[in-house]
Design a protein around this motif. Structure first.
Motif, PDB file in Angstrom:
ATOM      1  N   LEU A   1      71.724 -23.931  80.946  1.00 45.13           N
ATOM      2  CA  LEU A   1      71.406 -22.702  81.679  1.00 45.13           C
ATOM      3  C   LEU A   1      70.664 -21.723  80.777  1.00 45.13           C
ATOM      4  N   ARG A   2      69.972 -22.235  79.790  1.00 40.92           N
ATOM      5  CA  ARG A   2      69.250 -21.389  78.841  1.00 40.92           C
ATOM      6  C   ARG A   2      68.192 -20.549  79.573  1.00 40.92           C
ATOM      7  N   GLY A   3      68.308 -19.226  79.443  1.00 42.68           N
ATOM      8  CA  GLY A   3      67.334 -18.339  80.070  1.00 42.68           C
ATOM      9  C   GLY A   3      67.429 -18.278  81.585  1.00 42.68           C
ATOM     10  N   ALA A   4      68.486 -18.835  82.169  1.00 33.33           N
ATOM     11  CA  ALA A   4      68.623 -18.876  83.629  1.00 33.33           C
ATOM     12  C   ALA A   4      68.808 -17.479  84.214  1.00 33.33           C
ATOM     13  N   HIS A   5      68.276 -17.269  85.403  1.00 31.15           N
ATOM     14  CA  HIS A   5      68.404 -15.985  86.106  1.00 31.15           C
ATOM     15  C   HIS A   5      69.680 -16.026  86.945  1.00 31.15           C
ATOM     16  N   LEU A   6      70.733 -15.349  86.443  1.00 32.83           N
ATOM     17  CA  LEU A   6      72.034 -15.343  87.121  1.00 32.83           C
ATOM     18  C   LEU A   6      72.549 -13.916  87.277  1.00 32.83           C
ATOM     19  N   ALA A   7      71.640 -12.961  87.378  1.00 32.93           N
ATOM     20  CA  ALA A   7      72.039 -11.567  87.567  1.00 32.93           C
ATOM     21  C   ALA A   7      72.840 -11.425  88.857  1.00 32.93           C
ATOM     22  N   GLU A   8      73.958 -10.698  88.777  1.00 30.85           N
ATOM     23  CA  GLU A   8      74.835 -10.411  89.910  1.00 30.85           C
ATOM     24  C   GLU A   8      75.502 -11.669  90.477  1.00 30.85           C
ATOM     25  N   ALA A   9      75.483 -12.774  89.719  1.00 33.86           N
ATOM     26  CA  ALA A   9      76.144 -13.998  90.192  1.00 33.86           C
ATOM     27  C   ALA A   9      77.657 -13.809  90.181  1.00 33.86           C
ATOM     28  N   ARG A  10      78.338 -14.558  91.058  1.00 30.53           N
ATOM     29  CA  ARG A  10      79.794 -14.526  91.136  1.00 30.53           C
ATOM     30  C   ARG A  10      80.322 -15.929  90.867  1.00 30.53           C
ATOM     31  N   PHE A  11      81.190 -16.058  89.843  1.00 30.07           N
ATOM     32  CA  PHE A  11      81.795 -17.335  89.496  1.00 30.07           C
ATOM     33  C   PHE A  11      83.303 -17.223  89.745  1.00 30.07           C
ATOM     34  N   THR A  12      83.830 -18.029  90.661  1.00 34.74           N
ATOM     35  CA  THR A  12      85.257 -17.988  90.962  1.00 34.74           C
ATOM     36  C   THR A  12      85.874 -19.355  90.713  1.00 34.74           C
ATOM     37  N   ASP A  13      86.837 -19.404  89.770  1.00 31.61           N
ATOM     38  CA  ASP A  13      87.533 -20.651  89.433  1.00 31.61           C
ATOM     39  C   ASP A  13      86.566 -21.767  89.069  1.00 31.61           C
ATOM     40  N   CYS A  14      85.523 -21.436  88.353  1.00 37.23           N
ATOM     41  CA  CYS A  14      84.530 -22.429  87.925  1.00 37.23           C
ATOM     42  C   CYS A  14      84.844 -22.929  86.518  1.00 37.23           C
ATOM     43  N   THR A  15      84.300 -24.092  86.183  1.00 41.78           N
ATOM     44  CA  THR A  15      84.464 -24.679  84.856  1.00 41.78           C
ATOM     45  C   THR A  15      83.098 -24.811  84.211  1.00 41.78           C
ATOM     46  N   ALA A  16      82.942 -24.179  83.040  1.00 42.04           N
ATOM     47  CA  ALA A  16      81.659 -24.225  82.340  1.00 42.04           C
ATOM     48  C   ALA A  16      81.904 -24.525  80.861  1.00 42.04           C
ATOM     49  N   VAL A  17      82.763 -25.485  80.589  1.00 42.67           N
ATOM     50  CA  VAL A  17      83.100 -25.830  79.213  1.00 42.67           C
ATOM     51  C   VAL A  17      81.852 -26.307  78.474  1.00 42.67           C
ATOM     52  N   ALA A  18      81.591 -25.690  77.326  1.00 43.45           N
ATOM     53  CA  ALA A  18      80.462 -26.048  76.465  1.00 43.45           C
ATOM     54  C   ALA A  18      79.108 -25.900  77.164  1.00 43.45           C
ATOM     55  N   ALA A  19      79.025 -25.086  78.199  1.00 46.77           N
ATOM     56  CA  ALA A  19      77.739 -24.834  78.859  1.00 46.77           C
ATOM     57  C   ALA A  19      76.869 -23.954  77.969  1.00 46.77           C
ATOM     58  N   ASP A  20      75.558 -24.070  78.126  1.00 46.01           N
ATOM     59  CA  ASP A  20      74.623 -23.317  77.298  1.00 46.01           C
ATOM     60  C   ASP A  20      73.955 -22.218  78.125  1.00 46.01           C
ATOM     61  N   PHE A  21      74.409 -20.969  77.907  1.00 45.62           N
ATOM     62  CA  PHE A  21      73.850 -19.797  78.584  1.00 45.62           C
ATOM     63  C   PHE A  21      72.951 -19.001  77.645  1.00 45.62           C
ATOM     64  N   THR A  22      72.443 -19.611  76.595  1.00 47.00           N
ATOM     65  CA  THR A  22      71.614 -18.899  75.623  1.00 47.00           C
ATOM     66  C   THR A  22      70.451 -18.180  76.311  1.00 47.00           C
ATOM     67  N   GLY A  23      70.360 -16.872  76.093  1.00 49.47           N
ATOM     68  CA  GLY A  23      69.261 -16.096  76.652  1.00 49.47           C
ATOM     69  C   GLY A  23      69.297 -15.926  78.162  1.00 49.47           C
ATOM     70  N   ALA A  24      70.398 -16.314  78.811  1.00 53.23           N
ATOM     71  CA  ALA A  24      70.489 -16.203  80.272  1.00 53.23           C
ATOM     72  C   ALA A  24      70.615 -14.744  80.701  1.00 53.23           C
ATOM     73  N   LEU A  25      70.170 -14.450  81.903  1.00 58.63           N
ATOM     74  CA  LEU A  25      70.321 -13.120  82.484  1.00 58.63           C
ATOM     75  C   LEU A  25      71.586 -13.112  83.325  1.00 58.63           C
ATOM     76  N   LEU A  26      72.624 -12.459  82.800  1.00 62.84           N
ATOM     77  CA  LEU A  26      73.927 -12.389  83.470  1.00 62.84           C
ATOM     78  C   LEU A  26      74.306 -10.939  83.747  1.00 62.84           C
ATOM     79  N   ASP A  27      73.313 -10.092  83.873  1.00 64.91           N
ATOM     80  CA  ASP A  27      73.554  -8.672  84.129  1.00 64.91           C
ATOM     81  C   ASP A  27      74.343  -8.493  85.423  1.00 64.91           C
ATOM     82  N   GLN A  28      75.461  -7.757  85.351  1.00 71.52           N
ATOM     83  CA  GLN A  28      76.338  -7.464  86.494  1.00 71.52           C
ATOM     84  C   GLN A  28      76.967  -8.726  87.101  1.00 71.52           C
ATOM     85  N   ALA A  29      77.025  -9.807  86.324  1.00 76.32           N
ATOM     86  CA  ALA A  29      77.703 -11.013  86.815  1.00 76.32           C
ATOM     87  C   ALA A  29      79.213 -10.803  86.782  1.00 76.32           C
ATOM     88  N   ARG A  30      79.940 -11.582  87.615  1.00 74.61           N
ATOM     89  CA  ARG A  30      81.394 -11.493  87.683  1.00 74.61           C
ATOM     90  C   ARG A  30      81.991 -12.891  87.520  1.00 74.61           C
TER      91      ARG A  30
END
Length: 256
Positions: free
Chosen positions: A67-96
């Motif tokens: 998910l490097r550099g992925a656009h995930l602004a305002e995303a909602r994650f509920t009971d998700c599993t992201a073990v060892a996921a790569d969010f380097t440089g991702a846009l997670l502004d206002q994510a929950r």
């Protein structure tokens, strides 16, 4: 004839509905409300690039996903599993992020302004260079997390386990810290000026060059106080019992 009552399903523990059917990447590119999808080890960047609308993820798996550099602004994650996921440089502004696990995930250089994480497993995550302005972590397991070198002010923690975490140089000036476990954490050079500690543990933490000027430590467990450790809390407000421990470490007898 005795009437058999229907099965009882407590609120929030109902049987999970079946996940969405179809190719996960196609659904990711076309839908915004996603449930039960498995993105393990997939490169999600092309699919997310096509449609930047905020997405809602429920019980989805992102283990080792790209998910490097992925656009995930305002995303909602509920009971998700992201073990060892790569969010380097991702846009997670206002994510929950609610529940689930992102243990060992990499958030280096990600934009996490106003990010909210509640009751999530974030152990051994990496946040170097991430923008964490006004980010809030509540009830999270953050053992071994590396928060050194992040950007932005207004970072907030409540009821989090930060044991063995690296918070070297972190600024928590003026914050109200409730229920934080800093046991054996690296707090070297951290700025705790004017902060208030309530039900927090600082035992065995590395406090080298940390600044506790005007910090209220009366609600903190400072561990075993020696002459050396007491000096690290210079300028802080402490309780009479904590003062007695320091006096004992100095070989003084307090009478009265």
């Amino acid at each position: 004839m005795t009437e058999v009552p229907p099965p009882f399903h407590p609120h929030g523990h109902d049987t999970d509905p079946a996940g969405q059917q179809g190719d996960p990447l196609t659904l990711l590119a076309t839908e915004t409300d996603l449930t039960g999808l498995d993105f393990t080890s997939l490169d999600l960047r092309p699919a997310l690039r096509r449609d930047p609308r905020p997405r809602t993820f429920t019980r989805c798996t992102f283990t080792e996903a790209n998910l490097r550099g992925a656009h995930l602004a305002e995303a909602r994650f509920t009971d998700c599993t992201a073990v060892a996921a790569d969010f380097t440089g991702a846009l997670l502004d206002q994510a929950r992020w609610q529940g689930g696990s992102a243990a060992r995930a990499n958030f280096t250089d990600a934009d996490c302004g106003d990010l909210t994480c509640d009751s999530a497993d974030l152990a051994n995550t990496k946040w170097g260079g991430a923008l964490l302005a006004d980010a809030t972590f509540t009830g999270c397991r953050m053992i071994g997390a590396r928060l050194t070198g992040h950007r932005g002010l207004g970072l907030n923690f409540a009821r989090c386990n930060l044991a063995v975490a690296n918070l070297n140089g972190l600024s928590l000036r003026g914050t109200h810290l409730v229920g934080i476990r800093f046991t054996e954490a690296d707090l070297g050079g951290a700025d705790f000026r004017d902060a208030t500690f309530e039900d927090c543990r600082l035992a065995e933490a590395n406090l080298r060059a940390a600044d506790f000027t005007d910090a209220d430590l009366r609600g903190a467990d400072l561990g075993e106080l020696t002459i050396a450790t007491a000096a690290q809390f210079r300028g802080a407000v402490i309780s009479p019992s904590q003062a007695a421990q320091i006096c004992a470490a100095l070989g003084l007898n307090v009478i009265g």
